[in-house]
Design an enzyme around this catalytic site. Structure first.
Site, PDB file in Angstrom:
ATOM      1  N   GLU A 109      14.635 -15.393  -0.967  1.00  0.00           N
ATOM      2  CA  GLU A 109      15.116 -16.453  -0.071  1.00  0.00           C
ATOM      3  C   GLU A 109      14.099 -17.589   0.055  1.00  0.00           C
ATOM      4  OE1 GLU A 109      15.953 -14.780   3.705  1.00  0.00           O
ATOM      5  OE2 GLU A 109      17.464 -13.368   2.955  1.00  0.00           O
ATOM      6  N   ASP A 154       0.828  -1.193   0.000  1.00  0.00           N
ATOM      7  CA  ASP A 154       0.000   0.000   0.000  1.00  0.00           C
ATOM      8  C   ASP A 154       0.870   1.253   0.000  1.00  0.00           C
ATOM      9  OD1 ASP A 154      -2.733   1.192   0.390  1.00  0.00           O
ATOM     10  OD2 ASP A 154      -1.803   1.941   2.221  1.00  0.00           O
TER      11      ASP A 154
END
Length: 573
Positions: free
Chosen positions: A282, A233
């Site tokens: 990751e 956002d």
């Protein structure tokens, strides 16, 4: 306030591809490159406990509907612990579920169920500001001037003889000054704090390392829970210009989207997203970041999706384009040309929780913007909305569908003032404040409100639903070959079966009459053509091939076809 969940650090299960087309998308370098992502606004999707407010158990119960609709992923607007001053975009605890929506166990079960159904889950993240009830901000107020917690927000002394004036001239997006003065612990007037939105939403100071550390931890918390990505956002708002300089205009809101502002789209945001990309990479399963970035140009939006930053960015320039062939062709070309150099997919979106639904926007005259207060010609609006959907789904890249648009829902433009909850409605000179109209709970079944939204017939819903929505419910539209719901189901099924849809980075424009768009998409499996008539009259053109789907009944005769007014057709070539 943080809730704990056993086994939250388990490796996430990656949803299996459901079709060959989905697998093809993954082999091109990521499921998200041509995904169709469905936005759920939790308050208004499904109510699991009958209190009138949508919740996570309600969403979980409707996941099979979304699988059968044919979408690839579900984006959930905020469900975090919040005082709800801005419908959850004022977060008090980023690691907790607000009790009105359920618990962390409910979130865990929803994620697991979605993965079992082959759906991915994207959650909203709100890093520009917190709630004023966040522990950091409350401690900053209690401890007063000199508190280290104040460095995590933008506290500043005021101007004037007694500090009675705001530190600068910035205006809130919701109207009024972007500053609110505090009261010191001894009761005297104190410093001011910055809030680009409501006063209950103080902006974080991203120059403070503690803020960056906290959000890296929040990312890992939800990635460990198994989410597949984040919609970020106000992704363009985290970094403010050094010194927080005056803007010098008293009509600032009209400048938004036209220029780089000292509080929006500052270049420093990109270092933040490069660090986040390292974390996302990751984790297994192509976890993604999606930027809600309002920028002056599509070219600047492309900066957010460079190869070492986020994966997608919303294409607000496309959302704001009217139903006009020339304008649509231009924004499509600019969008594709801007994303190609950064090797990112273009995204396409027609509606969301902040703008008037496109069935209502297209029902009104052009040039009224994305917040419209009049219903317009609803028959015309729906016809254009159906055509715009097929155009959007035929373009290369990823498409976003806002809940209820598959039902052809219009905006509710006549909500009584006393039921409205949009915070900007209660402030002057800000956004129009009529976003509640696109947030009314969607109808599932039955002839009376709340139309299956909750388990209790005749029960409440947090915003009232119109009587005419009885004819737009999922139950009524299911099985009706002329319904908008079945059009969406068919379109998404064809999109999966036709590898040319969604794939690639460009379109080949074909000759077409004025007011008509025609383009070809190529793939090793075959060619595809999309024809769009944006005029108010039937247009006769050569038939490009075998018709796959049309938003309105097209009449084929010999080698020609009559495209109805405001319609789109798909063709296999």
């Amino acid at each position: 306030m943080t809730q704990n969940l056993a086994d939250a650090s388990r490796p996430a299960a990656v949803p299996a591809a459901r079709t060959t087309a989905a697998t093809t998308g993954a082999s091109r370098g990521g499921w998200w490159r041509d995904a169709v992502i469905y936005q759920v606004y939790p308050r208004s999707f499904a109510d699991g406990n009958g209190d009138g407010m949508g919740d996570l158990p309600g969403i979980r119960s409707r996941l099979p509907y979304l699988r059968d609709l044919g979408v690839d992923a579900v984006w959930l607007s905020p469900f975090y612990a919040s005082p709800q001053a801005d419908a959850g975009y004022d977060v008090a605890d980023y690691r907790a579920v607000d009790p009105m929506f359920g618990t962390l166990l409910d979130a865990d079960a929803l994620i697991r169920d979605a993965h079992d159904l082959g759906l991915r889950i994207i959650v909203d993240l709100v890093p520009n500001h917190s709630s004023d009830q966040h522990e950091w901000f409350q401690r900053a107020l209690r401890e007063g001037p000199g508190s280290p917690l104040r460095e995590r927000y933008h506290f500043r002394p005021g101007k004037g003889e007694d500090g009675e004036l705001p530190p600068n001239d910035w205006e809130s997006i919701f109207g009024g000054p972007a500053w609110t003065r505090t009261t010191d612990p001894d009761g005297t007037p104190g410093d001011w704090y910055l809030h680009l939105f409501a006063p209950e939403q103080p902006d974080f100071n991203w120059d403070n390392p503690a803020v960056a550390d906290e959000f890296r931890s929040i990312l890992r918390f939800w990635l460990d829970m198994g989410v597949d990505g984040f919609r970020i956002d106000v992704a363009h708002g985290l970094v403010k210009a050094p010194g927080l300089p005056d803007l010098g205009s008293h009509d600032q809101l009209k400048l938004l989207g036209n220029d780089v502002m000292p509080f929006f789209d500052q270049d420093g945001v990109h270092a933040i997203y490069r660090s986040w990309r390292q974390i996302l990479d990751e984790y297994p399963g192509d976890r993604i970041g999606v930027a809600e970035a309002w920028t002056p140009t599509v070219q600047r939006t492309a900066n957010y999706v460079r190869p070492d930053e986020l994966h997608q960015a919303f294409n607000f320039q496309y959302l704001g384009t009217g139903w006009d062939a020339a304008a649509l062709r231009e924004v499509i070309d600019v969008s594709l040309d801007s994303m190609r150099p950064v090797q990112a997919p273009t995204t396409w979106v027609l509606s969301n929780h902040d703008v008037t639904r496109h069935a209502t926007r297209f029902a009104n005259p052009p040039g009224l913007g994305t917040q419209i207060r009049t219903p317009g010609d609803r028959v015309l609006g729906l016809r254009r909305a159906r055509a715009a959907t097929l155009l959007m789904l035929a373009l290369p890249g990823s498409a976003y569908v806002y809940q209820g648009e598959e039902l052809g829902l219009p905006d509710v433009t006549d909500l009584p003032d006393e039921v409205r909850q949009d915070p900007s409605f209660f402030r002057q000179a800000g956004q129009d404040g009529f976003r509640d109209g696109c947030r009314v709970p969607i109808p599932w079944s039955g002839t009376e409100a709340p139309y299956g939204f909750g388990p209790n017939a005749g029960g409440p819903s947090w915003l009232p639903q119109p009587a005419e929505w009885a004819g737009l419910s999922v139950e009524v539209q299911t099985g009706d070959p002329t319904s908008t719901l079945e059009l969406y189901r068919s379109a998404l099924a064809v999109r999966r079966a036709q590898p040319a849809l969604g794939a690639g980075t460009g379109v080949e424009w074909l000759p077409a009459p004025e007011g008509v768009l025609a383009f070809r998409r190529e793939s090793p499996e075959g060619s595809f053509v999309c024809t769009v008539n944006t005029t108010g009259e039937t247009v006769r053109i050569p038939a490009p091939g075998r018709m796959l789907l049309s938003s309105a009944e097209a009449v084929a005769a010999a080698d020609e076809v009559e495209l109805p007014a405001d319609s789109t057709a798909w063709w296999a070539v």
